[in-house]
Design a protein around this motif. Structure first.
Motif, PDB file in Angstrom:
ATOM      1  N   HIS A 291       0.858  -1.176   0.000  1.00  6.73           N
ATOM      2  CA  HIS A 291       0.000   0.000   0.000  1.00  6.73           C
ATOM      3  C   HIS A 291       0.897   1.228   0.000  1.00  6.73           C
ATOM      4  CE1 HIS A 291      -3.797   2.105   1.814  1.00  6.73           C
ATOM      5  NE2 HIS A 291      -3.649   2.346   0.512  1.00  6.73           N
ATOM      6  N   VAL A 292       0.889   1.960  -1.092  1.00  9.69           N
ATOM      7  CA  VAL A 292       1.715   3.159  -1.266  1.00  9.69           C
ATOM      8  C   VAL A 292       0.761   4.337  -1.212  1.00  9.69           C
ATOM      9  CG1 VAL A 292       3.413   4.283  -2.748  1.00  9.69           C
ATOM     10  CG2 VAL A 292       3.268   1.785  -2.710  1.00  9.69           C
ATOM     11  N   VAL A 293       0.774   5.066  -0.083  1.00 12.27           N
ATOM     12  CA  VAL A 293      -0.331   5.991   0.172  1.00 12.27           C
ATOM     13  C   VAL A 293       0.156   7.345   0.701  1.00 12.27           C
ATOM     14  CG1 VAL A 293      -0.684   4.862   2.419  1.00 12.27           C
ATOM     15  CG2 VAL A 293      -2.499   6.270   1.467  1.00 12.27           C
ATOM     16  N   ASN A 294      -0.288   8.417   0.034  1.00 12.85           N
ATOM     17  CA  ASN A 294      -0.036   9.802   0.462  1.00 12.85           C
ATOM     18  C   ASN A 294       1.448  10.119   0.638  1.00 12.85           C
ATOM     19  OD1 ASN A 294      -3.048   9.720   2.435  1.00 12.85           O
ATOM     20  ND2 ASN A 294      -2.742  10.756   0.478  1.00 12.85           N
ATOM     21  N   ASN A 295       2.256   9.652  -0.301  1.00 13.14           N
ATOM     22  CA  ASN A 295       3.669  10.016  -0.336  1.00 13.14           C
ATOM     23  C   ASN A 295       3.888  11.145  -1.332  1.00 13.14           C
ATOM     24  OD1 ASN A 295       4.962   7.619   1.273  1.00 13.14           O
ATOM     25  ND2 ASN A 295       3.576   6.660  -0.197  1.00 13.14           N
ATOM     26  N   HIS A 299      11.279  13.636  -6.925  1.00 10.34           N
ATOM     27  CA  HIS A 299      12.432  13.377  -7.795  1.00 10.34           C
ATOM     28  C   HIS A 299      12.596  11.880  -8.034  1.00 10.34           C
ATOM     29  CE1 HIS A 299      16.239  14.840  -9.611  1.00 10.34           C
ATOM     30  NE2 HIS A 299      16.588  13.586  -9.418  1.00 10.34           N
ATOM     31  N   TRP A 300      12.752  11.508  -9.291  1.00  6.86           N
ATOM     32  CA  TRP A 300      13.287  10.200  -9.650  1.00  6.86           C
ATOM     33  C   TRP A 300      13.995  10.351 -10.979  1.00  6.86           C
ATOM     34  CZ3 TRP A 300       7.828  10.776  -9.946  1.00  6.86           C
ATOM     35  CH2 TRP A 300       7.266  10.663 -11.214  1.00  6.86           C
ATOM     36  N   GLN A 301      14.998   9.515 -11.199  1.00  8.55           N
ATOM     37  CA  GLN A 301      15.754   9.590 -12.450  1.00  8.55           C
ATOM     38  C   GLN A 301      15.380   8.482 -13.416  1.00  8.55           C
ATOM     39  OE1 GLN A 301      20.009  10.005 -11.797  1.00  8.55           O
ATOM     40  NE2 GLN A 301      19.682  11.424 -10.091  1.00  8.55           N
ATOM     41  N   MET A 302      14.868   7.354 -12.908  1.00  9.94           N
ATOM     42  CA  MET A 302      14.462   6.249 -13.780  1.00  9.94           C
ATOM     43  C   MET A 302      12.968   5.943 -13.647  1.00  9.94           C
ATOM     44  SD  MET A 302      17.740   3.661 -13.495  1.00  9.94           S
ATOM     45  CE  MET A 302      16.879   2.357 -14.370  1.00  9.94           C
ATOM     46  N   TYR A 303      12.542   5.603 -12.443  1.00  7.86           N
ATOM     47  CA  TYR A 303      11.129   5.345 -12.185  1.00  7.86           C
ATOM     48  C   TYR A 303      10.888   5.470 -10.688  1.00  7.86           C
ATOM     49  CZ  TYR A 303      12.501   0.692 -10.488  1.00  7.86           C
ATOM     50  OH  TYR A 303      13.070  -0.335  -9.782  1.00  7.86           O
ATOM     51  N   ALA A 304       9.625   5.506 -10.285  1.00  7.77           N
ATOM     52  CA  ALA A 304       9.287   5.600  -8.863  1.00  7.77           C
ATOM     53  C   ALA A 304       8.937   4.232  -8.286  1.00  7.77           C
ATOM     54  CB  ALA A 304       8.140   6.580  -8.654  1.00  7.77           C
ATOM     55  N   ILE A 305       7.934   3.570  -8.847  1.00  5.09           N
ATOM     56  CA  ILE A 305       7.440   2.303  -8.301  1.00  5.09           C
ATOM     57  C   ILE A 305       7.666   1.197  -9.319  1.00  5.09           C
ATOM     58  CG2 ILE A 305       5.404   1.063  -7.467  1.00  5.09           C
ATOM     59  CD1 ILE A 305       4.246   3.784  -6.632  1.00  5.09           C
ATOM     60  N   GLY A 306       8.329   0.134  -8.903  1.00  2.69           N
ATOM     61  CA  GLY A 306       8.606  -0.975  -9.816  1.00  2.69           C
ATOM     62  C   GLY A 306       8.346  -2.311  -9.157  1.00  2.69           C
ATOM     63  N   GLY A 307       8.465  -3.367  -9.943  1.00  2.13           N
ATOM     64  CA  GLY A 307       8.259  -4.680  -9.361  1.00  2.13           C
ATOM     65  C   GLY A 307       8.376  -5.800 -10.362  1.00  2.13           C
ATOM     66  N   SER A 308       8.356  -7.014  -9.811  1.00  2.00           N
ATOM     67  CA  SER A 308       8.338  -8.240 -10.596  1.00  2.00           C
ATOM     68  C   SER A 308       7.671  -9.317  -9.749  1.00  2.00           C
ATOM     69  CB  SER A 308       9.763  -8.659 -10.995  1.00  2.00           C
ATOM     70  OG  SER A 308      10.571  -8.864  -9.847  1.00  2.00           O
ATOM     71  N   ALA A 309       7.437 -10.480 -10.330  1.00  2.00           N
ATOM     72  CA  ALA A 309       6.841 -11.614  -9.629  1.00  2.00           C
ATOM     73  C   ALA A 309       5.430 -11.305  -9.121  1.00  2.00           C
ATOM     74  CB  ALA A 309       7.741 -12.086  -8.486  1.00  2.00           C
ATOM     75  N   ALA A 310       4.670 -10.545  -9.904  1.00  3.23           N
ATOM     76  CA  ALA A 310       3.232 -10.347  -9.694  1.00  3.23           C
ATOM     77  C   ALA A 310       2.842  -9.820  -8.321  1.00  3.23           C
ATOM     78  CB  ALA A 310       2.471 -11.644  -9.985  1.00  3.23           C
ATOM     79  N   PRO A 311       3.458  -8.738  -7.836  1.00  4.99           N
ATOM     80  CA  PRO A 311       2.996  -8.139  -6.587  1.00  4.99           C
ATOM     81  C   PRO A 311       1.684  -7.392  -6.792  1.00  4.99           C
ATOM     82  CG  PRO A 311       4.629  -6.712  -7.583  1.00  4.99           C
ATOM     83  CD  PRO A 311       4.524  -7.930  -8.473  1.00  4.99           C
ATOM     84  N   THR A 312       0.941  -7.179  -5.712  1.00  2.00           N
ATOM     85  CA  THR A 312      -0.219  -6.292  -5.753  1.00  2.00           C
ATOM     86  C   THR A 312       0.201  -4.944  -5.192  1.00  2.00           C
ATOM     87  OG1 THR A 312      -1.839  -8.078  -5.540  1.00  2.00           O
ATOM     88  CG2 THR A 312      -2.535  -5.879  -4.865  1.00  2.00           C
ATOM     89  N   ILE A 313       0.043  -3.899  -6.005  1.00  2.74           N
ATOM     90  CA  ILE A 313       0.449  -2.549  -5.606  1.00  2.74           C
ATOM     91  C   ILE A 313      -0.781  -1.645  -5.672  1.00  2.74           C
ATOM     92  CG2 ILE A 313       1.891  -0.561  -6.163  1.00  2.74           C
ATOM     93  CD1 ILE A 313       3.945  -2.524  -7.341  1.00  2.74           C
ATOM     94  N   ASN A 314      -1.109  -1.058  -4.535  1.00  3.35           N
ATOM     95  CA  ASN A 314      -2.250  -0.157  -4.427  1.00  3.35           C
ATOM     96  C   ASN A 314      -1.713   1.238  -4.149  1.00  3.35           C
ATOM     97  OD1 ASN A 314      -4.782   0.913  -4.151  1.00  3.35           O
ATOM     98  ND2 ASN A 314      -5.298  -0.186  -2.261  1.00  3.35           N
TER      99      ASN A 314
END
Length: 403
Positions: A291-295, A299-314
């Motif tokens: 749960h990524v909430v109210n952040n 600044h980011w140079q490549m990306y902010a939120i990433g993942g692999s292996a089928a996570p659930t990201i809200n």
């Protein structure tokens, strides 16, 4: 629609910097300029007067108390999210660090290491400002709080904090930076045991098989590997109110694409300010529920939120300010995975504010059960993110007044 009071205060505070004698501007451009002004570091730090009634449920739980120094353990009742049951050393004695020195195997009473390895619950505070350069990883024992309020404490220049197969840890109000590798040495992890440690990664905070962990109001930067990493079946974690800067791989949540035990991982990332000099992994997730909430992402140079292996990201109620480089406007990144696979991963953006061309690529069918498992608290409006995160990082608390 009525403008929320905290945002109105921000407009008044920043008005001199956005009003000019030029012709009337496009309203959307004015709003973008307001958000850019908010992101100015000095302006953010001057917003500390919003410490009470800020809309930040953690801060509003304890920061309005002028006697916080006498009621330190109240903090343990203020956690939110998946790590909300982390009580740290709430049920133990106060232990005062008086000596910034360190010995990995035979720590002296009064040092930080001596406190964190004890078997009983302890609420650890510091007698004065100090810089602690650890000689090896700080191996924590269960039911400990490291509380840096009221002084300036830096853990820097050596190996840093390791939370390995222990639970109920609170780390609050510490500056953690310039962390190095440790290992190939003996390190004590309890009064009755020490063992040989191989090379560590050089994380600021390494959570390895840990549970019920809360990292709050810390300032983290420039470590060898991650600022905060959680791997090997770690779960019930909240990472909140931290100020992170000048680092490449910020946060890894999940050991590897083959370590399926991380399917039970649950992490809340709330009210943090991801600031200047950051590149990627805010966070990078595997398998679990996040749960990524109210952040505030400024600044980011490549990306902010990433993942692999089928996570659930809200992702809810965050503010994403994309870099000016047109190559990296996308918030999200699926690591080394074809679209034919990641199109089924449940990644959702709800109520996020996208600035300067930022965009979030959602995926999945939006299974309600998955997002329910990834929803650890109610999100505030993204318009409030500036005030909610204005005091992110270690606080300048003084005895006898509100923090």
């Amino acid at each position: 629609m009525a403008i929320p009071l905290p945002f109105m205060l921000l407009l008044l505070f920043l008005a001199p910097s956005i009003i000019s004698s030029s012709p009337i501007q496009d309203p959307e451009l004015v709003v973008e300029e307001v958000h850019r002004s908010i992101n100015n570091a000095s302006a953010r730090r001057n917003m500390g007067f919003l410490s009470c009634g800020s809309g930040n449920p953690i801060d509003d739980c304890w920061r309005c108390d002028p006697h916080w120094e006498k009621n330190r353990k109240r903090l343990a009742d203020c956690a939110i999210g998946f790590g909300k049951h982390a009580i740290g050393g709430r049920d133990g004695k106060i232990y005062v660090v008086t000596d910034p020195g360190d010995h990995p195997v035979s720590p002296k009473p009064g040092t930080l290491r001596y406190g964190v390895i004890q078997e009983e619950p302890l609420w650890i505070v510091f007698k004065r400002d100090m810089v602690i350069k650890l000689k090896q990883e700080l191996m924590m024992n269960s039911f400990k709080t490291i509380d840096g309020r009221g002084v300036s404490v830096h853990i820097a220049g050596g190996p840093c904090i390791t939370i390995q197969y222990v639970s109920n840890i609170i780390i609050h109000g510490i500056n953690i930076h310039d962390c190095k590798q440790g290992g190939n040495a003996y390190v004590r992890d309890s009064p009755s045991h020490y063992g040989w440690r191989t090379l560590s990664d050089g994380d600021g905070v390494s959570i390895f098989g840990g549970s019920h962990v809360w990292v709050d109001h810390c300032s983290l930067s420039n470590c060898r590997d991650g600022l905060i990493d959680a791997i090997h079946g770690s779960t019930a974690i909240t990472i909140s109110n931290n100020y992170m800067t000048h680092h490449n791989k910020v946060m890894l949540l999940g050991h590897s694409d083959t370590f399926t035990q991380d399917k039970n991982m649950q992490v809340t990332i709330a009210f943090n300010h991801f600031g200047e000099g950051l590149v990627q992994r805010m966070p990078r997730c595997r398998y679990g529920y996040f749960h990524v909430v109210n952040n505030d992402y400024t600044h980011w140079q490549m990306y902010a939120i990433g993942g692999s292996a089928a996570p659930t990201i809200n992702s809810q109620g965050n503010r994403f300010l994309a870099p000016n480089d047109n190559t990296f406007k996308e918030v999200t990144k699926r690591e080394d995975t074809p679209q034919s696979k990641w199109k089924n991963w449940n990644w959702r953006s709800n109520g996020d504010l996208m600035l300067n061309g930022a965009f979030f690529t959602p995926s999945g069918a939006g299974a309600s059960s998955s997002y329910a498992r990834a929803s650890s608290l109610a999100a505030k409006s993204s318009s409030l993110v500036g005030s909610i995160t204005a005091s992110a990082g270690s606080l300048k608390c003084r005895k006898g007044s509100r923090c």
